[in-house]
Write an enzyme that holds these catalytic residues in place. Sequence first.
Site, PDB file in Angstrom:
ATOM      1  N   LYS A 120       3.666  -5.996   4.636  1.00 40.43           N
ATOM      2  CA  LYS A 120       3.767  -5.803   3.185  1.00 40.43           C
ATOM      3  C   LYS A 120       5.258  -5.747   2.834  1.00 40.43           C
ATOM      4  O   LYS A 120       5.983  -4.841   3.233  1.00 40.43           O
ATOM      5  CB  LYS A 120       3.073  -4.514   2.756  1.00 40.43           C
ATOM      6  CG  LYS A 120       3.479  -3.972   1.381  1.00 40.43           C
ATOM      7  CD  LYS A 120       3.288  -4.940   0.243  1.00 40.43           C
ATOM      8  CE  LYS A 120       4.002  -4.518  -1.039  1.00 40.43           C
ATOM      9  NZ  LYS A 120       4.191  -3.148  -1.352  1.00 40.43           N
ATOM     10  N   GLY A 170      10.151  -3.339  -2.162  1.00 47.63           N
ATOM     11  CA  GLY A 170      11.287  -2.425  -2.160  1.00 47.63           C
ATOM     12  C   GLY A 170      12.603  -3.114  -1.859  1.00 47.63           C
ATOM     13  O   GLY A 170      12.883  -4.222  -2.322  1.00 47.63           O
ATOM     14  N   GLY A 227       6.579  -5.397  -8.557  1.00 51.48           N
ATOM     15  CA  GLY A 227       6.523  -4.551  -9.742  1.00 51.48           C
ATOM     16  C   GLY A 227       7.777  -4.586 -10.596  1.00 51.48           C
ATOM     17  O   GLY A 227       7.699  -4.784 -11.817  1.00 51.48           O
ATOM     18  N   LYS A 255       0.082   4.982   0.453  1.00 44.96           N
ATOM     19  CA  LYS A 255       0.479   4.209   1.628  1.00 44.96           C
ATOM     20  C   LYS A 255      -0.280   4.673   2.871  1.00 44.96           C
ATOM     21  O   LYS A 255      -0.748   3.845   3.670  1.00 44.96           O
ATOM     22  CB  LYS A 255       1.988   4.304   1.848  1.00 44.96           C
ATOM     23  CG  LYS A 255       2.786   3.634   0.740  1.00 44.96           C
ATOM     24  CD  LYS A 255       4.249   3.547   1.058  1.00 44.96           C
ATOM     25  CE  LYS A 255       5.010   2.883  -0.089  1.00 44.96           C
ATOM     26  NZ  LYS A 255       4.567   1.515  -0.350  1.00 44.96           N
ATOM     27  N   ASP A 281       0.137  -2.891  -1.478  1.00 48.15           N
ATOM     28  CA  ASP A 281      -0.232  -2.208  -0.238  1.00 48.15           C
ATOM     29  C   ASP A 281      -1.721  -2.372   0.038  1.00 48.15           C
ATOM     30  O   ASP A 281      -2.136  -2.627   1.179  1.00 48.15           O
ATOM     31  CB  ASP A 281       0.111  -0.721  -0.325  1.00 48.15           C
ATOM     32  CG  ASP A 281       1.611  -0.464  -0.295  1.00 48.15           C
ATOM     33  OD1 ASP A 281       2.361  -1.352   0.142  1.00 48.15           O
ATOM     34  OD2 ASP A 281       2.025   0.641  -0.710  1.00 48.15           O
TER      35      ASP A 281
END
Length: 287
Positions: free
Chosen positions: A35, A38, A71, A244, A188
Amino acid sequence: MKTQDMNRDWIATASTLNKALPYLQRYADATVVIKLGGHAMGSDDAMDEFARDVVLMRQVGVNPVIVHGGGPMINAMLDRLEIKSDFVNGKRVTDAATMDVVEMVLSGLVNKRIVQAINGQGGRAVGLSGKDGRLITCSQTDPDLGFVGTPETINPRLLRDLTDKEYIPVIAPLGTGQSGETFNINGDTAAGAVAAALKADRLLLLTDVAGVKNAAGEVVTELSAAQIRQMTAEGTIAGGMIPKTETALDALEGGVRAAVILDGRAPNACLLELFTEHGAGSIIRAD
Protein backbone atom coordinates in the site's frame (compact mmCIF):
# COMPACT_ATOMS: atom_id res chain seq x y z
CA MET A 1 46.34 1.62 -16.05
CA LYS A 2 43.69 2.54 -13.49
CA THR A 3 44.22 1.86 -9.79
CA GLN A 4 42.11 2.47 -6.74
CA ASP A 5 42.07 1.63 -3.06
CA MET A 6 39.29 -0.41 -1.53
CA ASN A 7 36.75 1.90 0.07
CA ARG A 8 35.00 1.02 3.32
CA ASP A 9 31.65 1.98 1.82
CA TRP A 10 32.20 -0.43 -1.05
CA ILE A 11 33.08 -3.21 1.35
CA ALA A 12 29.98 -2.45 3.44
CA THR A 13 27.83 -2.55 0.30
CA ALA A 14 29.24 -5.94 -0.70
CA SER A 15 28.68 -7.25 2.84
CA THR A 16 25.06 -6.05 2.76
CA LEU A 17 24.44 -7.83 -0.53
CA ASN A 18 26.07 -10.99 0.81
CA LYS A 19 23.89 -10.97 3.93
CA ALA A 20 20.78 -10.42 1.81
CA LEU A 21 21.15 -13.77 0.04
CA PRO A 22 18.95 -15.82 2.44
CA TYR A 23 16.19 -13.22 2.16
CA LEU A 24 16.47 -13.08 -1.63
CA GLN A 25 16.05 -16.85 -1.66
CA ARG A 26 13.22 -16.65 0.86
CA TYR A 27 11.14 -14.23 -1.22
CA ALA A 28 11.82 -15.71 -4.66
CA ASP A 29 8.42 -15.95 -6.43
CA ALA A 30 6.63 -14.52 -3.36
CA THR A 31 3.71 -12.12 -3.81
CA VAL A 32 4.09 -8.87 -1.87
CA VAL A 33 1.23 -6.35 -1.82
CA ILE A 34 2.34 -2.79 -1.04
CA LYS A 35 0.00 0.00 0.00
CA LEU A 36 1.66 3.18 -1.24
CA GLY A 37 0.75 6.45 0.42
CA GLY A 38 2.04 9.25 2.60
CA HIS A 39 5.63 10.44 2.30
CA ALA A 40 6.53 8.00 -0.49
CA MET A 41 4.08 9.85 -2.76
CA GLY A 42 5.04 13.32 -1.58
CA SER A 43 7.89 14.19 -3.94
CA ASP A 44 9.42 13.11 -7.23
CA ASP A 45 12.59 11.97 -5.45
CA ALA A 46 10.64 9.80 -3.00
CA MET A 47 8.57 8.36 -5.84
CA ASP A 48 11.68 7.53 -7.87
CA GLU A 49 13.28 5.84 -4.87
CA PHE A 50 10.16 3.75 -4.29
CA ALA A 51 10.03 2.86 -7.98
CA ARG A 52 13.66 1.66 -7.93
CA ASP A 53 12.89 -0.52 -4.91
CA VAL A 54 9.90 -2.07 -6.67
CA VAL A 55 11.85 -2.73 -9.87
CA LEU A 56 14.66 -4.32 -7.87
CA MET A 57 12.13 -6.54 -6.10
CA ARG A 58 10.77 -7.69 -9.46
CA GLN A 59 14.32 -8.20 -10.78
CA VAL A 60 15.17 -10.67 -7.98
CA GLY A 61 11.98 -12.69 -8.40
CA VAL A 62 9.47 -11.02 -6.07
CA ASN A 63 5.98 -10.35 -7.45
CA PRO A 64 5.06 -6.84 -6.21
CA VAL A 65 1.48 -5.60 -6.46
CA ILE A 66 0.93 -1.91 -5.68
CA VAL A 67 -2.27 -0.38 -4.28
CA HIS A 68 -2.12 3.38 -3.83
CA GLY A 69 -4.00 6.15 -2.09
CA GLY A 70 -4.27 9.78 -3.07
CA GLY A 71 -6.29 11.68 -0.47
CA PRO A 72 -4.20 14.90 -0.52
CA MET A 73 -4.33 15.03 -4.33
CA ILE A 74 -8.11 14.55 -4.26
CA ASN A 75 -8.48 17.34 -1.70
CA ALA A 76 -6.33 19.67 -3.79
CA MET A 77 -8.38 19.01 -6.92
CA LEU A 78 -11.69 19.49 -5.10
CA ASP A 79 -10.42 22.82 -3.81
CA ARG A 80 -9.24 23.83 -7.28
CA LEU A 81 -12.64 23.00 -8.78
CA GLU A 82 -14.40 24.68 -5.83
CA ILE A 83 -16.40 21.54 -5.02
CA LYS A 84 -17.47 21.70 -1.40
CA SER A 85 -17.81 18.50 0.60
CA ASP A 86 -20.14 17.53 3.41
CA PHE A 87 -18.88 15.49 6.35
CA VAL A 88 -20.61 12.93 8.57
CA ASN A 89 -18.81 12.05 11.83
CA GLY A 90 -15.61 13.48 10.40
CA LYS A 91 -15.78 11.43 7.18
CA ARG A 92 -16.21 12.98 3.76
CA VAL A 93 -19.47 12.32 1.95
CA THR A 94 -18.65 11.15 -1.58
CA ASP A 95 -21.50 12.44 -3.72
CA ALA A 96 -21.68 12.07 -7.50
CA ALA A 97 -19.65 15.23 -8.22
CA THR A 98 -16.98 14.27 -5.71
CA MET A 99 -16.85 10.73 -7.11
CA ASP A 100 -16.09 12.08 -10.57
CA VAL A 101 -13.09 13.96 -9.16
CA VAL A 102 -11.97 10.97 -7.09
CA GLU A 103 -11.94 8.72 -10.14
CA MET A 104 -10.20 11.32 -12.29
CA VAL A 105 -7.44 11.85 -9.73
CA LEU A 106 -6.91 8.24 -8.62
CA SER A 107 -7.21 6.46 -11.97
CA GLY A 108 -5.63 9.27 -13.94
CA LEU A 109 -3.19 11.60 -12.25
CA VAL A 110 -1.95 9.45 -9.35
CA ASN A 111 -2.05 6.01 -10.96
CA LYS A 112 -0.23 7.06 -14.11
CA ARG A 113 2.39 8.98 -12.14
CA ILE A 114 3.30 5.77 -10.27
CA VAL A 115 3.25 3.70 -13.46
CA GLN A 116 5.50 6.21 -15.18
CA ALA A 117 7.95 6.25 -12.25
CA ILE A 118 8.27 2.45 -12.23
CA ASN A 119 8.60 2.22 -16.00
CA GLY A 120 11.17 5.02 -15.88
CA GLN A 121 13.34 2.79 -13.68
CA GLY A 122 13.16 -0.08 -16.15
CA GLY A 123 10.10 -1.86 -14.77
CA ARG A 124 6.96 -3.02 -16.58
CA ALA A 125 4.10 -1.46 -14.63
CA VAL A 126 0.45 -1.63 -15.69
CA GLY A 127 -2.10 0.82 -14.27
CA LEU A 128 -5.50 -0.50 -13.22
CA SER A 129 -8.44 0.46 -11.09
CA GLY A 130 -10.67 -1.96 -9.24
CA LYS A 131 -13.21 -1.40 -12.02
CA ASP A 132 -11.00 -3.06 -14.65
CA GLY A 133 -11.95 -6.68 -15.28
CA ARG A 134 -14.28 -6.44 -12.28
CA LEU A 135 -11.16 -6.63 -10.16
CA ILE A 136 -12.96 -5.29 -7.07
CA THR A 137 -16.71 -5.59 -6.55
CA CYS A 138 -18.08 -3.48 -3.70
CA SER A 139 -21.06 -2.94 -1.50
CA GLN A 140 -21.94 0.50 -0.16
CA THR A 141 -20.25 1.05 3.19
CA ASP A 142 -22.76 3.55 4.61
CA PRO A 143 -25.58 5.28 2.71
CA ASP A 144 -24.82 8.47 4.65
CA LEU A 145 -21.32 8.54 3.12
CA GLY A 146 -22.46 8.21 -0.48
CA PHE A 147 -20.24 6.38 -2.96
CA VAL A 148 -17.86 4.83 -0.44
CA GLY A 149 -17.47 1.09 -0.88
CA THR A 150 -16.38 -1.99 1.03
CA PRO A 151 -14.74 -4.75 -1.05
CA GLU A 152 -16.91 -7.86 -1.34
CA THR A 153 -15.15 -9.90 -4.03
CA ILE A 154 -11.71 -9.66 -5.63
CA ASN A 155 -10.74 -11.21 -8.97
CA PRO A 156 -7.17 -12.42 -8.37
CA ARG A 157 -6.85 -14.10 -11.77
CA LEU A 158 -6.29 -10.78 -13.54
CA LEU A 159 -3.44 -9.91 -11.19
CA ARG A 160 -1.88 -13.37 -11.39
CA ASP A 161 -1.98 -13.24 -15.18
CA LEU A 162 -0.05 -9.97 -15.05
CA THR A 163 2.52 -11.04 -12.43
CA ASP A 164 3.09 -14.37 -14.22
CA LYS A 165 4.20 -12.30 -17.23
CA GLU A 166 6.44 -10.18 -14.96
CA TYR A 167 4.25 -7.08 -15.07
CA ILE A 168 3.80 -4.96 -11.95
CA PRO A 169 0.11 -4.12 -11.31
CA VAL A 170 -0.57 -0.65 -9.92
CA ILE A 171 -4.13 -0.44 -8.60
CA ALA A 172 -6.27 2.63 -7.90
CA PRO A 173 -8.69 1.90 -5.01
CA LEU A 174 -11.97 2.09 -6.87
CA GLY A 175 -14.59 -0.61 -7.23
CA THR A 176 -17.80 -1.48 -8.99
CA GLY A 177 -21.17 -2.00 -7.30
CA GLN A 178 -23.70 -4.65 -8.23
CA SER A 179 -25.61 -2.10 -10.30
CA GLY A 180 -22.49 -0.82 -12.06
CA GLU A 181 -21.96 2.26 -9.91
CA THR A 182 -18.42 3.38 -8.99
CA PHE A 183 -17.25 3.35 -5.37
CA ASN A 184 -14.26 4.93 -3.67
CA ILE A 185 -12.44 2.52 -1.35
CA ASN A 186 -10.07 3.30 1.49
CA GLY A 187 -6.59 2.51 0.16
CA ASP A 188 -5.53 0.38 3.14
CA THR A 189 -8.79 -1.59 2.97
CA ALA A 190 -8.35 -2.21 -0.76
CA ALA A 191 -4.75 -3.34 -0.27
CA GLY A 192 -5.75 -5.75 2.49
CA ALA A 193 -8.53 -7.25 0.39
CA VAL A 194 -6.23 -7.68 -2.62
CA ALA A 195 -3.54 -9.26 -0.45
CA ALA A 196 -6.03 -11.72 1.03
CA ALA A 197 -7.36 -12.70 -2.40
CA LEU A 198 -3.82 -13.34 -3.62
CA LYS A 199 -2.85 -15.17 -0.39
CA ALA A 200 0.14 -12.85 -0.41
CA ASP A 201 3.27 -13.64 1.52
CA ARG A 202 3.45 -10.06 2.79
CA LEU A 203 1.22 -7.00 3.01
CA LEU A 204 3.33 -3.87 3.45
CA LEU A 205 1.41 -0.80 4.66
CA LEU A 206 3.61 2.26 4.14
CA THR A 207 2.79 4.98 6.67
CA ASP A 208 4.25 8.21 8.02
CA VAL A 209 4.95 6.71 11.46
CA ALA A 210 7.69 4.36 12.62
CA GLY A 211 5.31 1.48 13.37
CA VAL A 212 3.05 0.20 16.14
CA LYS A 213 4.08 1.64 19.49
CA ASN A 214 3.59 0.22 22.99
CA ALA A 215 2.40 2.16 26.04
CA ALA A 216 5.93 3.51 26.56
CA GLY A 217 5.99 4.94 23.03
CA GLU A 218 8.48 2.38 21.76
CA VAL A 219 8.07 0.74 18.34
CA VAL A 220 7.27 -2.96 18.69
CA THR A 221 8.91 -4.87 15.87
CA GLU A 222 6.98 -8.15 16.15
CA LEU A 223 3.37 -8.66 17.25
CA SER A 224 0.73 -11.36 17.18
CA ALA A 225 -2.88 -10.76 16.21
CA ALA A 226 -3.85 -11.36 19.85
CA GLN A 227 -1.42 -8.69 21.05
CA ILE A 228 -2.85 -6.21 18.53
CA ARG A 229 -6.37 -6.85 19.84
CA GLN A 230 -5.22 -6.47 23.45
CA MET A 231 -3.35 -3.21 22.76
CA THR A 232 -6.42 -1.84 20.97
CA ALA A 233 -8.72 -2.79 23.85
CA GLU A 234 -6.35 -1.09 26.29
CA GLY A 235 -6.22 2.07 24.17
CA THR A 236 -2.51 1.76 23.40
CA ILE A 237 -3.37 1.47 19.73
CA ALA A 238 -5.62 4.43 18.94
CA GLY A 239 -6.53 7.01 16.34
CA GLY A 240 -5.31 6.48 12.80
CA MET A 241 -3.39 3.34 13.74
CA ILE A 242 -6.63 1.45 14.45
CA PRO A 243 -7.81 1.14 10.83
CA LYS A 244 -4.31 0.09 9.74
CA THR A 245 -4.07 -2.68 12.32
CA GLU A 246 -7.64 -3.74 11.53
CA THR A 247 -6.65 -4.01 7.87
CA ALA A 248 -3.66 -6.12 8.90
CA LEU A 249 -5.83 -8.44 11.00
CA ASP A 250 -8.39 -8.84 8.23
CA ALA A 251 -5.61 -9.68 5.78
CA LEU A 252 -4.18 -12.31 8.12
CA GLU A 253 -7.60 -13.88 8.55
CA GLY A 254 -7.89 -13.92 4.75
CA GLY A 255 -4.72 -15.98 4.36
CA VAL A 256 -1.88 -13.42 4.17
CA ARG A 257 1.20 -14.83 5.84
CA ALA A 258 2.18 -11.59 7.62
CA ALA A 259 1.40 -7.87 7.49
CA VAL A 260 3.87 -5.10 8.18
CA ILE A 261 3.18 -1.51 9.17
CA LEU A 262 6.36 0.30 8.21
CA ASP A 263 7.75 3.78 8.00
CA GLY A 264 7.54 4.97 4.41
CA ARG A 265 9.72 7.94 5.32
CA ALA A 266 12.72 5.65 5.79
CA PRO A 267 14.91 5.36 2.68
CA ASN A 268 14.38 2.04 0.89
CA ALA A 269 11.83 0.95 3.50
CA CYS A 270 10.50 -1.99 1.47
CA LEU A 271 13.99 -3.35 0.82
CA LEU A 272 14.93 -2.98 4.47
CA GLU A 273 11.83 -4.91 5.49
CA LEU A 274 12.19 -7.76 3.03
CA PHE A 275 15.93 -8.22 2.63
CA THR A 276 17.52 -7.37 5.99
CA GLU A 277 17.45 -9.03 9.37
CA HIS A 278 16.15 -6.01 11.29
CA GLY A 279 13.30 -4.94 8.99
CA ALA A 280 11.75 -1.47 9.00
CA GLY A 281 8.53 -1.53 10.99
CA SER A 282 6.09 -3.68 12.96
CA ILE A 283 5.38 -7.16 11.60
CA ILE A 284 2.06 -8.73 12.61
CA ARG A 285 1.52 -12.47 12.36
CA ALA A 286 -1.52 -14.66 12.90
CA ASP A 287 -1.95 -16.32 16.31
